[in-house]
Write an enzyme that holds these catalytic residues in place. Structure first.
Site, PDB file in Angstrom:
ATOM      1  N   ASP A  78       0.805  -1.113  -0.085  1.00  0.00           N
ATOM      2  CA  ASP A  78      -0.047  -0.122  -0.145  1.00  0.00           C
ATOM      3  C   ASP A  78       0.908   1.125  -0.038  1.00  0.00           C
ATOM      4  OD1 ASP A  78      -2.266   1.641   0.030  1.00  0.00           O
ATOM      5  OD2 ASP A  78      -3.241   0.620   1.548  1.00  0.00           O
TER       6      ASP A  78
HETATM    7  C1  BGC Z   1      -5.084   2.989   0.237  1.00  0.00           C
HETATM    8  C2  BGC Z   1      -5.305   1.847  -0.896  1.00  0.00           C
HETATM    9  C3  BGC Z   1      -5.139   2.521  -2.147  1.00  0.00           C
HETATM   10  C4  BGC Z   1      -3.705   3.297  -2.251  1.00  0.00           C
HETATM   11  C5  BGC Z   1      -3.566   4.043  -3.773  1.00  0.00           C
HETATM   12  C6  BGC Z   1      -3.843   3.761  -0.178  1.00  0.00           C
HETATM   13  O1  BGC Z   1      -3.650   4.829   0.655  1.00  0.00           O
HETATM   14  O2  BGC Z   1      -4.816   2.385   1.391  1.00  0.00           O
HETATM   15  O3  BGC Z   1      -6.666   1.327  -0.510  1.00  0.00           O
HETATM   16  O4  BGC Z   1      -5.480   1.576  -3.276  1.00  0.00           O
HETATM   17  O5  BGC Z   1      -3.735   4.257  -1.353  1.00  0.00           O
HETATM   18  O6  BGC Z   1      -4.334   5.051  -4.074  1.00  0.00           O
END
Ligand code: BGC
Length: 767
Positions: A310
């Site tokens: 993430d």
């Molecule tokens: C979130 C994810 C997301 C990623 C990319 C993160 O902050 O937890 O769910 O896919 O950002 O945008």
């Protein structure tokens, strides 16, 4: 004879087709091997690197590129030519872009990739979690929690199928969706992104999402499909504090019982990638957890796709979690734990340099790097990116078509859940004089929720002007003579976020006296992740006050809830004549609500979670100890008893259904046998309607205290008034299994109670 001939011909062609698919697969493996053998270590590490679009844009790189977006040639050259970055994500400036602009951006990126030595295409990823949500003009569906409330897997499939088509129309082949985190804690800010609190519901809906995004078999090569990304592996949604990215303490058997099944089913359905839980479980950062990423995900579940971090989560091992002394140590931990790609997303130089150094020093084996890169290249080949890295919106005539809109509307109208309808006040007639009030009455933003046109969903008013808010849709059904709108309370932008403030408060209270009915639209404004953390699950004090003051008018109040998670309403519930939960219904939610209020659609949604009555009484429907089995002695009613505002699976209809004739074809069954359960349902009311038939089981005695009940099967059916249908379910021993204290999934001998609505049946399992 002729028949036999054509049958054998068919068999031969099926076998040929099958073999050619198999060969096609091994062809991809060969191509991957060939490419990998030509790559330098630096090129391999580049493939494992994902950066955000703003990192190669003109302007400040943190969410602040110039508008319109312009590439910064030094930045893009550095990222792609010097560091061989293999993946880019996100939109620019946290803003939705028109499809043609997406096409341009992707084509410039792919052109830059073509200038690299090995011409490996970039895989672009985005969060298109309920439609192609970072694209102007796309078909925006309800959020996942709303899809879950339909209890109709077709809606999940439709959302994913349309979303894949419209996302690929932009040139984007990778979607960071679905969220399969268990919505077991309503305090969590991302509850709306998942399918609610039940593992089976999540599993069934999740499988349909994978089918919708990826198609069947290897069809992600079709340019109407995208690769999905299951998130956030594993058990992300239940931190002890209820707040995002704070520690969770969960025993392994609990993880396996409630959090794992959805992911396993989606992996078995062919999901191509997985994103890791940003938090800590039992004190260990999941991004550094070899047991979860490698042993469980890759080895036990046999996951062969790409594991991506993430946002910033390798850096977080050092900066936030303090389990690494520096970035290099963090990179080593994560890659050795089994991470294939790092969503860096800005400072890719240190990720790349550190990883190259770690391999040269023997701290990370090159075989680990090869494994990661093989997975990434394979996905790029499977998506057909080497042959066709670009798409063009002109080849997508169904983008935002009426056909797509209809499916989004259908999902919203099947989800909206009637929770209370005293004196059958609903449906209302077209001539009813109505005051529409509350902060959610005239907001496109609150209909859509977070991840809509922007991360926090704060740009919907700008991009969703052509759709109806609740107020606008109600007005269209009636006339301005009958419908008045006064907000009473509004969400007011204050710098970064917003505050709730009175807005013509007294006017709304006074106006309530002069109408037949008040439609009071309350709930939440948009949010996700940390900005959505809550200190109090109760509905806000100001909205609670508005509800009570409006009810004092003496006029019947219909409460319309529009919220990402169930905010407690026990203080105001007694004053409400009717309560309708709309969740986050998307751009067609206004129309769907109006159709339900006026009786053109009979509500059929059911709660995909337990609606708590109080913030300190958060208990899932599959809690331990039923009323009779209460651990406390005596007949006292304790505050701690399970007594939610509304139960999981609850939802009324304008018609009534009568269940009868619950039968099981066996009373005693063994491991290799199935039990067929049937039940008759009659529509005994005055409206045609849809009903979700749910089969629950209760294990009467088990080696760890059994859940009071568990949903095992469900089916949504349509019944005309007066019509009767029989529904059949087949269950086997594994449907009744649980994970014991030694983390084994077992079905223990003994008695099970099967329940459908108010009927029950005993069966016995013996092996
Ligand atoms: C979130 C994810 C997301 C990623 C990319 C993160 O902050 O937890 O769910 O896919 O950002 O945008």
């Amino acid at each position: 004879m002729k028949k036999i001939k054509s049958l054998s011909l068919l068999l031969v062609s099926v076998t040929l087709l099958f073999n050619s698919c198999k060969n096609e697969k091994s062809e991809i493996d060969k191509k991957v091997d060939r490419l990998l053998s030509q790559m330098t270590l630096e090129e391999k590490v580049g493939q494992m690197t994902q950066i955000t679009l703003d990192a190669i844009g003109n302007g400040e790189s943190v969410f602040a590129s110039k508008i319109p977006f312009e590439f910064d040639s030094t930045r893009i050259n550095n990222a792609l030519q010097k560091y061989y970055v293999g993946s880019i994500l996100n939109t620019t400036n946290n803003y939705a872009l028109p499809p043609s602009q997406w096409n341009e951006i992707i084509s410039k990126i792919q052109a830059a990739a073509q200038k690299t030595r090995l011409k490996i295409p970039i895989i672009y990823g985005i969060d298109a979690i309920h439609g192609s949500t970072y694209t102007v003009g796309s078909t925006i569906f309800p959020q996942q929690i709303t899809l879950a409330a339909t209890f109709n897997p077709q809606n999940a499939y439709n959302m994913a199928n349309v979303c894949a088509y419209e996302t690929r129309a932009c040139g984007i082949p990778w979607n960071f969706s679905p969220v399969l985190d268990l919505g077991a804690d309503p305090r969590f800010s991302r509850q709306f992104e998942g399918f609610g609190e039940d593992p089976l519901l999540g599993k069934v809906m999740g499988e349909q999402i994978i089918k919708g995004y990826e198609g069947k078999g290897d069809s992600i090569i079709e340019s109407t499909k995208v690769a999905s990304c299951l998130k956030h592996f594993l058990a992300y949604s239940v931190p002890n504090s209820g707040k995002d990215r704070t520690p969770a303490y969960i025993p392994e058997h609990v993880i396996r019982e409630y959090h794992l099944p959805q992911f396993k089913a989606a992996i078995d359905a062919g999901a191509e990638s997985v994103m890791i839980n940003s938090g800590l479980i039992n004190g260990v950062s999941v991004h550094a957890n070899h047991d979860i990423i490698t042993k469980l995900l890759k080895e036990e579940l046999g996951f062969e796709g790409v594991v991506v971090t993430d946002w910033m989560d390798i850096i977080n091992l050092q900066k936030r979690d303090k389990i690494a002394a520096n970035n290099k140590e963090a990179v080593k931990m994560a890659i050795n734990a089994g991470i294939d790609m790092s969503m860096v997303p800005y400072d890719y130089v240190s990720f790349c340099d550190d990883l190259v150094a770690l391999v040269n020093e023997g701290e990370v084996k090159e075989s680990r790097i090869d494994d990661a890169v093989r997975r990434i290249l394979k996905l790029k080949f499977k998506l057909g990116l080497f042959d066709k890295p670009l798409t063009n919106i002109n080849d997508y005539p169904d983008f935002a078509s009426a056909k797509h809109e209809k499916m989004a509307y259908q999902a919203a109208s099947e989800a909206i859940t009637l929770l209370k309808n005293e004196g059958a006040i609903l449906p209302i007639s077209k001539s009813t004089k109505i005051l529409v009030t509350g902060p959610n009455a005239n907001s496109m933003r609150s209909l859509n929720g977070g991840w809509s046109y922007s991360w926090q969903g704060d740009k919907a008013e700008q991009f969703a002007t052509k759709y109806n808010t609740f107020y606008e849709a109600i007005l269209q059904k009636s006339s301005s003579k009958n419908i008045k709108h006064i907000p009473g309370v509004s969400y007011i932008e204050t710098g970064k976020y917003f505050e709730e403030k009175e807005n013509k408060y007294n006017e709304a209270i006074i106006a309530a006296r002069n109408v037949d009915v008040v439609i009071l639209c309350l709930g939440e404004n948009t949010y996700t992740e940390k900005p959505g953390d809550l200190n109090d699950l109760n509905l806000s004090a100001l909205q609670t006050k508005l509800a009570i003051d409006i009810a004092k008018s003496g006029k019947p109040v219909i409460l319309v809830l529009n919220e990402g998670r169930p905010r407690c309403i026990s203080t105001i519930e007694p004053y409400m004549k009717a309560i309708v939960q709309t969740y986050l219904p998307g751009n067609y939610g206004g129309n769907a609500l109006a159709d339900i209020l006026y009786g053109d659609v009979n509500p059929s949604g059911k709660l995909p979670y337990t609606y708590p009555a109080y913030p300190n009484s958060i208990v899932n429907y599959y809690h331990k100890f039923s009323e009779e089995q209460k651990p406390s002695e005596g007949a006292y009613k304790y505050e701690s008893d399970y007594n939610p505002q509304y139960e999981f699976g609850y939802g009324l209809s304008y018609t009534t259904f009568e269940y009868s004739n619950l039968k099981a074809d066996k009373e005693l069954f063994a491991d290799n046998q199935t039990v067929t359960v049937s039940v008759s349902i009659k529509n005994t009311g005055m409206f045609d309607g849809k009903e979700t038939v749910m089969l629950y089981s209760s294990d009467k005695v088990a080696s760890i205290s059994p859940d009071v009940k568990r949903l095992r099967k469900f089916e949504k059916i349509f019944l005309k008034k007066g019509e009767t249908k029989t529904v059949q379910f087949t269950i086997n021993a594994s449907d009744l299994a649980f994970v014991n204290q030694y983390n084994q999934t077992i079905t223990e001998n003994g008695e099970f109670e099967l329940r459908i609505a108010n009927l029950s049946k005993q069966i016995f399992f013996e092996n």
